[in-house]
Design a protein around this motif. Structure first.
Motif, PDB file in Angstrom:
ATOM      1  N   ASN A 177       0.851  -1.195   0.000  1.00  0.00           N
ATOM      2  CA  ASN A 177       0.000   0.000   0.000  1.00  0.00           C
ATOM      3  C   ASN A 177       0.886   1.245   0.000  1.00  0.00           C
ATOM      4  O   ASN A 177       1.835   1.352   0.774  1.00  0.00           O
ATOM      5  CB  ASN A 177      -0.912   0.013   1.229  1.00  0.00           C
ATOM      6  CG  ASN A 177      -0.113   0.028   2.527  1.00  0.00           C
ATOM      7  OD1 ASN A 177       0.764  -0.797   2.715  1.00  0.00           O
ATOM      8  ND2 ASN A 177      -0.441   0.955   3.420  1.00  0.00           N
ATOM      9  N   ILE A 199       1.399   4.910   0.943  1.00  0.00           N
ATOM     10  CA  ILE A 199       0.814   5.864   1.903  1.00  0.00           C
ATOM     11  C   ILE A 199       0.964   7.282   1.360  1.00  0.00           C
ATOM     12  O   ILE A 199       1.880   7.576   0.588  1.00  0.00           O
ATOM     13  CB  ILE A 199       1.469   5.720   3.289  1.00  0.00           C
ATOM     14  CG1 ILE A 199       2.982   5.976   3.233  1.00  0.00           C
ATOM     15  CG2 ILE A 199       1.205   4.346   3.874  1.00  0.00           C
ATOM     16  CD1 ILE A 199       3.659   5.897   4.597  1.00  0.00           C
ATOM     17  N   SER A 209       7.704   9.890   2.943  1.00  0.00           N
ATOM     18  CA  SER A 209       7.274   8.564   2.485  1.00  0.00           C
ATOM     19  C   SER A 209       7.602   8.269   1.030  1.00  0.00           C
ATOM     20  O   SER A 209       7.495   7.116   0.597  1.00  0.00           O
ATOM     21  CB  SER A 209       5.765   8.410   2.702  1.00  0.00           C
ATOM     22  OG  SER A 209       5.073   9.483   2.080  1.00  0.00           O
ATOM     23  N   ASN A 221       6.900   5.808  11.151  1.00  0.00           N
ATOM     24  CA  ASN A 221       5.448   5.953  10.996  1.00  0.00           C
ATOM     25  C   ASN A 221       4.755   4.584  11.117  1.00  0.00           C
ATOM     26  O   ASN A 221       5.220   3.591  10.555  1.00  0.00           O
ATOM     27  CB  ASN A 221       5.167   6.573   9.620  1.00  0.00           C
ATOM     28  CG  ASN A 221       3.718   6.922   9.422  1.00  0.00           C
ATOM     29  OD1 ASN A 221       2.844   6.069   9.492  1.00  0.00           O
ATOM     30  ND2 ASN A 221       3.462   8.198   9.167  1.00  0.00           N
ATOM     31  N   ASP A 275       2.241   3.351   9.735  1.00  0.00           N
ATOM     32  CA  ASP A 275       1.770   2.765   8.478  1.00  0.00           C
ATOM     33  C   ASP A 275       2.905   2.256   7.593  1.00  0.00           C
ATOM     34  O   ASP A 275       2.653   1.746   6.501  1.00  0.00           O
ATOM     35  CB  ASP A 275       0.957   3.803   7.686  1.00  0.00           C
ATOM     36  CG  ASP A 275      -0.335   4.178   8.385  1.00  0.00           C
ATOM     37  OD1 ASP A 275      -0.909   3.300   9.058  1.00  0.00           O
ATOM     38  OD2 ASP A 275      -0.746   5.344   8.270  1.00  0.00           O
ATOM     39  N   LYS A 321       5.922  -0.141   6.493  1.00  0.00           N
ATOM     40  CA  LYS A 321       6.471  -1.494   6.580  1.00  0.00           C
ATOM     41  C   LYS A 321       7.888  -1.457   6.012  1.00  0.00           C
ATOM     42  O   LYS A 321       8.104  -0.976   4.902  1.00  0.00           O
ATOM     43  CB  LYS A 321       5.597  -2.460   5.771  1.00  0.00           C
ATOM     44  CG  LYS A 321       6.019  -3.913   5.843  1.00  0.00           C
ATOM     45  CD  LYS A 321       5.052  -4.760   5.007  1.00  0.00           C
ATOM     46  CE  LYS A 321       5.420  -6.232   5.046  1.00  0.00           C
ATOM     47  NZ  LYS A 321       4.492  -7.044   4.203  1.00  0.00           N
ATOM     48  N   ASN A 337       6.966  -0.571   2.189  1.00  0.00           N
ATOM     49  CA  ASN A 337       6.902   0.785   1.625  1.00  0.00           C
ATOM     50  C   ASN A 337       8.042   1.682   2.135  1.00  0.00           C
ATOM     51  O   ASN A 337       8.028   2.884   1.899  1.00  0.00           O
ATOM     52  CB  ASN A 337       5.539   1.439   1.854  1.00  0.00           C
ATOM     53  CG  ASN A 337       5.030   1.250   3.265  1.00  0.00           C
ATOM     54  OD1 ASN A 337       5.810   1.042   4.191  1.00  0.00           O
ATOM     55  ND2 ASN A 337       3.709   1.310   3.435  1.00  0.00           N
TER      56      ASN A 337
END
Length: 579
Positions: free
Chosen positions: A323, A325, A354, A386, A388, A390, A463
């Motif tokens: 995913n 972000i 990100s 963060n 979110d 990975k 990510n």
């Protein structure tokens, strides 16, 4: 000095060489190149210890040839109390002490003849390595490698790159007839690469070096050995001249081979028609024509030009995320410090978004790898990732990520694939075919292990990627594939690299370690800095364009597009003139 004739060698799952031949003569500086896993290190092992290997063909080595060796892996084999000077001068100091001891024994011994014989042997060995000048020569080599102020440091105080240079100096001063180095440039920062270049160019005796480093290839060698598709090309001249000559030869040979194939195919169609008429219609005159045409076909096959090897063993690296972000802060480091015997980084702070692609650079031994590992472990109060995000990690120490006792197939059993067939299909994109996937990881080359790490990193679909020297051991095609994958990746990347070509091609900005802190630098300023310190104007851009055109020519040949290959060859020639 070394003569190889029709040498063939195989592993159980892999054929490495098919009747390769070459010579290595006194005084040559030879680069040994080829794709990852083609068998370069194995051939070195055979030269170093031919009795250990069962190979076909002839290997002749001058019986008086003394071989020195520098491994691709720096291993500290001396106690901590050894200084750099004592480590380099070990052989000299031992002989010097032996001569002094014999002289002292002569003063009281009655067996002078035996002692004189021992003295002469020790003195001859001392003279053979220019013992009278060894202190001066150590100082000269250390100065050449920009390590003159390291002479009295303990070996344990050196960075990995500095220790590699010290190993090279030690081998050179021991004066073997041939020095073999297996990827001595791996993990060296650019200052140390430049020092290695100076050491190689200053050495008067024979050197054989396995390397993928374009900077060294362009500046250090007068002979090239190129292992490709179980065959070996031998070229007396520079790497730039060799690469251009090889591509031109491939264009010419493949065009001739295509013409031969076309004529053979036309003749085969005639043979089939004549065979049908002679057999089905019982036409005896056509039978005579058939025999004549078959003889023509035999002659065509005998004089047929062999198609040059034009396949490209290039992994299809695809870095993807589960995913993506929205743009936010993926990593925040605040007041981070690290110290071992001394402080390496002190109160360092920075943020990475990100979608940022960032290179972490600095001299060997300044704490880059330690910082990257601490980010990956995420158990330091100064580091915030963060929720979110990975994270996936590639280590320069491949054994940290890969279990060498596993087969390639076993290594991917717990990465998220549902069947072994899915794993096989996935790994085929990374040039690991059905024969190779049951091979033990420990038997792979350094380049193959890094490709396998990249395959594992990609399979995790993280990510944020933390990559420690990902281009180390990689051949040119694999480097290009990795550059393309990083450009297409839509997550965050923090990468340690000393490869300026790679950084300039892929990164958004750099974090530079200086004086125990980290400062952010734009790519424009980074380019200005490295050109001012290291390169002639536009060198990196020209070299990158040259590498890209070489790959385009290889692809054109693979697709039998000779006109495009010829056009690109002219473009390549113009780029070479600029270098």
């Amino acid at each position: 000095m070394i003569k190889v004739e029709n040498l063939s060698y195989s592993f159980p799952q892999k054929n490495l060489y098919n009747k390769i031949s070459f010579t290595l003569e006194e005084g040559q500086h030879c680069a040994f190149i080829g794709t990852s896993g083609s068998g370069k290190s194995t051939l070195i092992d055979i030269i170093m210890d031919p009795e250990k290997y069962m190979f076909d063909g002839k290997l002749e080595i001058d019986p008086n040839c003394r071989i020195g060796y520098v491994s691709q892996f720096s291993q500290l084999d001396k106690p901590k109390e050894t200084t750099v000077f004592e480590y380099i001068g070990e052989k000299f100091i031992k002989l010097q002490n032996e001569i002094t001891s014999i002289c002292a024994e002569m003063e009281t011994s009655t067996d002078i003849d035996t002692l004189l014989e021992k003295y002469q042997q020790a003195q001859d060995a001392f003279d053979a390595i220019n013992g009278d000048e060894f202190e001066s020569n150590i100082n000269k080599k250390l100065n050449l490698a920009d390590l003159s102020n390291h002479k009295d440091l303990m070996i344990s105080e050196l960075s990995g790159g500095e220790f590699k240079l010290v190993q090279v100096i030690k081998e050179m001063l021991n004066r073997p007839d041939l020095i073999i180095m297996d990827e001595p440039d791996v993990f060296l920062d650019f200052e140390n690469i430049n020092s290695l270049k100076n050491l190689i160019n200053s050495h008067k005796d024979t050197i054989l070096v396995i390397t993928h480093n374009r900077y060294l290839l362009n500046h250090c060698f007068n002979k090239i050995l190129h292992l490709e598709n179980m065959e070996l090309q031998e070229f007396d001249g520079t790497y730039i001249d060799y690469n251009f000559s090889l591509l031109q030869t491939k264009i010419e040979l493949q065009e001739l081979a295509a013409a031969d194939d076309e004529e053979i195919n036309r003749n085969e169609i005639l043979i089939n028609k004549l065979r049908f008429i002679a057999t089905e219609l019982s036409d005896s005159s056509k039978g005579r024509a058939l025999k004549a045409r078959v003889k023509i076909q035999q002659r065509l096959m005998e004089r047929r030009i062999k198609t040059p090897f034009v396949d490209i063993k290039q992994p299809d690296i695809s870095l993807s995320t589960d995913n993506k972000i929205e743009e936010t802060i993926a990593l925040k480091v605040t007041d981070y410090s690290v110290a071992f015997d001394e402080i390496l980084l002190e109160n360092v702070s920075f943020e990475i978004k990100s979608t940022d692609k960032v290179a972490l650079i600095g001299p060997n031994g300044t704490g880059k790898t330690t910082l990257l590992k601490d980010i990956y472990k995420n158990n330091n109060a100064s580091i915030e990732i963060n929720g979110d995000v990975k994270v996936a990690y590639l280590s320069q120490n491949q054994g940290e990520i890969l279990t060498e006792s596993n087969t390639i197939l076993e290594e991917f059993a717990d990465v998220g694939f549902e069947t072994y067939q899915e794993i096989k299909s996935y790994l085929s994109n990374y040039c690991f075919n059905d024969k190779l996937i049951n091979q033990k990881i420990g038997s792979l080359s350094g380049g193959e292990k890094n490709i396998l790490q990249l395959a594992k990193v990609s399979a995790i679909k993280a990510n944020m990627l933390l990559l420690d020297e990902p281009t180390s051991h990689l051949d040119t095609y694999s480097q290009i594939a990795l550059e393309k994958a990083i450009k297409n990746y839509n997550g965050a990347i923090l990468i340690i690299s000393h490869d300026y070509h790679f950084i300039v091609n892929c990164m958004d900005y750099v974090l530079m370690i200086e004086d125990k802190t980290i400062r952010k630098m734009s790519m424009r300023k980074f380019r200005q800095m490295i050109y001012a310190k290291h390169f002639d104007k536009d060198y990196l851009e020209i070299e990158q364009k040259k590498k890209s055109v070489e790959t385009e020519i290889a692809l054109a040949l693979k697709n039998t597009d000779f006109e495009l290959a010829k056009t690109l060859s002219k473009k390549l020639e113009e780029l070479i003139k600029l270098l």
